[in-house]
Design a protein around this motif. Structure first.
Motif, short mmCIF file in Angstrom:
data_model
loop_
_atom_site.label_atom_id
_atom_site.label_comp_id
_atom_site.label_asym_id
_atom_site.label_seq_id
_atom_site.Cartn_x
_atom_site.Cartn_y
_atom_site.Cartn_z
N TYR A 205 0.83 -1.21 0.00
CA TYR A 205 0.00 0.00 0.00
C TYR A 205 0.86 1.25 0.00
CZ TYR A 205 -3.91 -3.01 1.33
OH TYR A 205 -4.88 -3.98 1.35
N ARG A 206 0.46 2.21 -0.82
CA ARG A 206 1.13 3.51 -0.82
C ARG A 206 0.07 4.59 -0.88
NH1 ARG A 206 5.03 0.57 -4.46
NH2 ARG A 206 6.96 0.64 -3.28
N ALA A 207 0.26 5.66 -0.13
CA ALA A 207 -0.65 6.81 -0.24
C ALA A 207 0.22 8.06 -0.28
CB ALA A 207 -1.61 6.86 0.94
N ASN A 302 -8.04 9.69 -7.38
CA ASN A 302 -8.73 10.53 -6.40
C ASN A 302 -9.01 9.70 -5.15
OD1 ASN A 302 -9.97 11.40 -9.28
ND2 ASN A 302 -9.69 13.16 -7.94
N THR A 303 -9.27 10.38 -4.07
CA THR A 303 -9.55 9.68 -2.82
C THR A 303 -10.92 9.02 -2.89
OG1 THR A 303 -8.47 11.59 -1.85
CG2 THR A 303 -9.42 10.00 -0.33
N PRO A 304 -11.03 7.75 -2.53
CA PRO A 304 -12.35 7.11 -2.53
C PRO A 304 -13.23 7.63 -1.40
CG PRO A 304 -10.68 5.60 -1.75
CD PRO A 304 -9.97 6.83 -2.17
N ARG A 305 -14.47 7.17 -1.38
CA ARG A 305 -15.48 7.72 -0.47
C ARG A 305 -15.35 7.24 0.97
NH1 ARG A 305 -21.33 6.39 -2.08
NH2 ARG A 305 -20.20 5.27 -3.69
N SER A 306 -14.76 6.05 1.13
CA SER A 306 -14.65 5.51 2.48
C SER A 306 -13.55 4.45 2.48
CB SER A 306 -15.97 4.85 2.90
OG SER A 306 -16.18 3.68 2.13
N VAL A 307 -13.13 4.06 3.68
CA VAL A 307 -12.12 3.01 3.79
C VAL A 307 -12.67 1.70 3.23
CG1 VAL A 307 -10.69 1.67 5.38
CG2 VAL A 307 -11.00 4.11 5.75
N ILE A 363 -11.18 7.86 5.84
CA ILE A 363 -10.36 7.64 4.64
C ILE A 363 -9.27 8.71 4.56
CG2 ILE A 363 -11.92 8.88 3.04
CD1 ILE A 363 -9.71 5.83 2.21
N GLY A 364 -9.59 9.93 5.00
CA GLY A 364 -8.58 10.99 5.03
C GLY A 364 -7.45 10.64 5.97
N ARG A 365 -7.83 10.10 7.12
CA ARG A 365 -6.83 9.71 8.10
C ARG A 365 -5.94 8.61 7.53
NH1 ARG A 365 -6.32 6.92 13.17
NH2 ARG A 365 -7.88 5.47 12.47
N TYR A 366 -6.56 7.65 6.87
CA TYR A 366 -5.77 6.59 6.24
C TYR A 366 -4.74 7.18 5.29
CZ TYR A 366 -4.29 3.04 2.99
OH TYR A 366 -3.50 2.23 2.21
N ARG A 373 0.28 1.34 6.88
CA ARG A 373 -1.05 1.31 6.26
C ARG A 373 -1.73 -0.05 6.43
NH1 ARG A 373 -0.94 6.39 4.61
NH2 ARG A 373 1.02 7.09 3.73
N HIS A 374 -0.95 -1.12 6.47
CA HIS A 374 -1.55 -2.42 6.76
C HIS A 374 -2.21 -2.38 8.14
CE1 HIS A 374 -0.35 -5.13 3.47
NE2 HIS A 374 0.66 -4.28 3.31
N ARG A 375 -1.50 -1.74 9.09
CA ARG A 375 -2.04 -1.65 10.44
C ARG A 375 -3.34 -0.84 10.46
NH1 ARG A 375 -0.87 -1.69 15.81
NH2 ARG A 375 1.08 -2.72 15.39
N LEU A 376 -3.33 0.32 9.80
CA LEU A 376 -4.53 1.17 9.79
C LEU A 376 -5.73 0.43 9.21
CD1 LEU A 376 -3.20 4.68 8.72
CD2 LEU A 376 -4.23 4.05 10.90
N LEU A 377 -5.50 -0.29 8.10
CA LEU A 377 -6.62 -1.01 7.47
C LEU A 377 -7.13 -2.12 8.38
CD1 LEU A 377 -5.51 -1.20 3.73
CD2 LEU A 377 -7.38 0.14 4.70
N ALA A 378 -6.21 -2.91 8.91
CA ALA A 378 -6.62 -4.03 9.77
C ALA A 378 -7.42 -3.50 10.96
CB ALA A 378 -5.40 -4.80 10.25
N GLU A 379 -6.92 -2.43 11.58
CA GLU A 379 -7.60 -1.91 12.76
C GLU A 379 -8.96 -1.31 12.41
OE1 GLU A 379 -3.64 -1.35 15.53
OE2 GLU A 379 -4.62 0.47 14.78
#
Ligand code: ADP
Ligand code: MG
Ligand code: ZN
Length: 613
Positions: A205-207, A302-307, A363-366, A373-379
């Motif tokens: 993952y890259r942002a 573009n940024t998607p609407r939600s995680v 999603i902004g926080r992500y 990022r793996h951690r953020l998604l899993a949590e």
């Protein structure tokens, strides 16, 4: 009586189950309801196909993805299952055929769209043989999910008409709240909850903050030459512009959005699935109906609407388990665009509005938090994640821009100081200007308006000049996402304002984290990623043989009118090109080669492997 393991080997050619597959199939065999949450590529189909393969009766699969149903039926038939589908796109002859086989009791697994199932009679006709009703993409039943569908709400009425059949609800993305909702909406009866870990370790993952959209997308495409990729953009105009830009740069690609003629859309989708096209540039309308397993990258322009949306859309990469990358290009203005779109028909009910704001914040926080990022998604999906704590003695997951050191965070004192400078610029301008103005102020770029207001004489004027504009823009976005700044819509202009939390931060109350993307692009990787997974050493892949096997696969697929992956996955071909089996027995050892495939294609593939063709 066949055991589940025997069925797995005979029909699919796999030696072992993926996590929770056996438990899910077992629940169905025992007549128990279950909720199955497994990430994309986790092998959910097998959970309901296995009981059907074992000859226990009829399994019904409800899926909203009509476009995908024919491919799913083709895949199931290739494995040797008596599969059929009923949906609105079927011509009369094929529908009649399907009904005939059903009434003769020949069908083992039937895919239906919710609309078909809700029609009178279908269920009554088959209720006696029905052992399992699987509801795929079950998050569609929940209002709290990201893809609510009204027809799904009515499914429970239908399920009540077949009380003896076990129910299985499957989804890839469900927060604990959505899981609860699925169980209650589908009236699952003390279900076994089989919730797998949401992490997809094979995805990188890259942002990054969005600077030059096309250049950033091209970087990803060039890192993955000749591989399948999907680029998502928010508007049709963006899609057209990006597709044209990629084409000019020599990338094989096509645009896909709802404004194109149905014929063009169908062709783009077809070419992509059949590997005649590398990249699809699309609005999110694309992808609901494709299962191409070897997609090597998904870029969000573009940024998607939600995680949840992000997890699902980016999850289309690397279904085959091979390494793949997911890149998100972030700008805070995307969030404002989503909000405007959601509110364009008037205000939302308070709880919907709250849910919207929460989704945008998350999603902004992500996108901007300098945290693995793996951690953020899993949590986000309610699971613990330890993968970033230690990798071969080095901290970090090794599979995100943060842990790979491509994005660094500012030391905490420097972050606080920088944040204060930006906050004070927003404060000094009285919240009456947009983000662009405030960035220019900090960069020391005096525009006419700025002089008129005397802002070029402020202490903050040019205060962050050294950092460079991309960084200042990104930090401003990061402060918005962390709630220290807010964007207020007034008239036609979004205005940047300091919040209560921002004022507190200026008094040294609270903490802030700021990330800075490293200037250099990540290194290019080697081509045959399909072999990178697992890390088992084994013999090297014969690239030339691999290409010849792919050619044979494509010819067979074209003749049968099915996507190439239905015949064999890349991973199976790669194993053949490495092990070079010389006999049907040896070929049978390759993962993904079952009895029926040996029968149908064994001779052809052996000829190519042994060089007789
Ligand atoms: P999901 O619906 O969860 O996204 P699929 O059912 O499409 O996943 O399966 C993903 C891929 O994993 C498929 O290509 C499938 O052939 C493969 N697969 C499923 N079960 C196994 C298994 N036990 N061993 C190896 N590969 C498997
Ligand atoms: Mg699936
Ligand atoms: Zn990480």
């Amino acid at each position: 009586m066949m055991t589940p393991e025997e069925a797995l080997r005979r029909f699919w050619g796999y030696e072992s189950f993926k996590p929770l597959q056996r438990e899910a199939a077992q629940a169905a065999l025992e007549g128990r309801d279950s909720l199955v949450v497994l990430p994309t590529g986790g092998g959910k189909s097998l959970c309901y196909q296995l009981p059907a393969a074992m000859g226990r009766g009829l399994a019904l699969v409800v899926s909203p993805l009509i476009a995908l149903m024919d491919d799913q039926v083709a895949s199931a038939r290739e494995a040797g299952l008596a599969a059929d589908a009923l949906h609105s796109n079927l011509d009369a002859a094929r529908r009649l055929e399907a009904y005939r086989r059903l009434s003769r009791g020949e069908t083992a697994i039937l895919y239906v769209s919710p609309e078909r199932l809700l029609m009178e009679g279908l269920l009554e006709d088959v209720a006696a043989r029905l052992v399992l009703i699987a509801v795929d993409e079950a998050h569609c039943v929940s209002q709290w999910g990201h893809e609510f569908r009204t027809e799904y709400r009515r499914l429970s009425e239908v399920l009540e008409r077949a009380p003896k059949a076990a129910r299985m609800a499957l989804t890839a993305t469900a927060t604990p709240e959505v899981q609860e909702d699925i169980c209650s909406q589908l009236r699952l009866r003390s279900p076994r909850r089989l919730v797998g870990h949401p992490d997809r370790p094979n995805l990188v993952y890259r942002a990054f903050p969005r600077r030059d959209q096309l250049v950033q997308i091209l970087e990803v495409a060039r890192r993955n030459p000749g591989s399948g990729g999907i680029v998502y953009a928010q508007t049709r105009k963006d899609v057209e512009r990006i597709a044209a830009g990629l084409k000019r740069a020599g990338v094989s690609c096509a645009p896909y959005h709802a404004g194109l003629p149905a014929e063009d859309r169908r062709r783009a989708q077809d070419d992509f699935v059949n590997e005649r096209l590398d990249v699809a540039v699309a609005t999110i309308a694309f992808g609901m109906g494709i299962d191409r397993p070897d997609v090597r990258y998904v870029v969000h322009a573009n940024t998607p609407r939600s995680v949840e949306h992000y997890q699902q859309e980016s999850g289309r990469a690397g279904r085959d388990g091979g390494s793949a990358e997911c890149v998100l290009l972030f700008a805070a203005s995307d969030l404002a665009a989503h909000r405007a779109l959601a509110l364009k028909d008037g205000p939302l009910a308070p709880e919907r509005r709250q849910a919207l704001e929460r989704q945008l914040r998350e999603i902004g926080r992500y996108a901007v938090s300098p945290v693995c990022r793996h951690r953020l998604l899993a949590e986000h999906f309610g699971a613990a994640y330890q993968g970033d704590t230690l990798q071969q003695g080095v901290p970090g997951c090794g599979a995100c821009d943060i842990c790979l050191g491509e994005t660094k965070s500012l030391p905490s004192e420097e972050a606080l100081l920088t944040a204060k400078k930006i906050l004070s610029a927003a404060w000094r301008t009285g919240g009456r200007f947009g983000a662009g103005y405030v960035v220019n102020l900090l960069m020391g770029k005096a525009e006419e308006r700025m002089k008129r207001h005397g802002h070029d004489a402020l202490q903050v004027f040019g205060l962050l000049k050294e950092a460079g504009e991309p960084a200042v823009r990104s930090w401003t976005d990061q402060l918005i996402v962390q709630g220290f700044l807010e964007v207020a819509e007034e008239g036609d202009y979004p205005l940047l304002r300091i919040t209560g939390a921002g004022q507190a931060l200026c008094r040294d109350e609270g903490t802030v984290r700021l990330g800075v993307p490293a200037p250099q692009a990540p290194r290019a990787r080697k081509k045959s990623k399909v072999l990178e997974r697992g890390g088992s050493p084994g013999p090297a892949l014969d690239e030339e043989l691999f290409e010849r096997l792919r050619l044979l696969r494509r010819r067979i697929a074209e003749k049968l009118g099915v996507p190439p992956y239905v015949v064999f996955h890349d991973s199976a071909l790669a194993e053949m090109a490495a092990l070079k089996p010389g006999t049907p027995e040896a070929l049978r050892q390759v993962k993904g080669v079952g009895d029926r495939k040996i029968e149908r294609y064994g001779a052809d593939f052996l000829e190519v492997i042994t060089g007789k063709r």
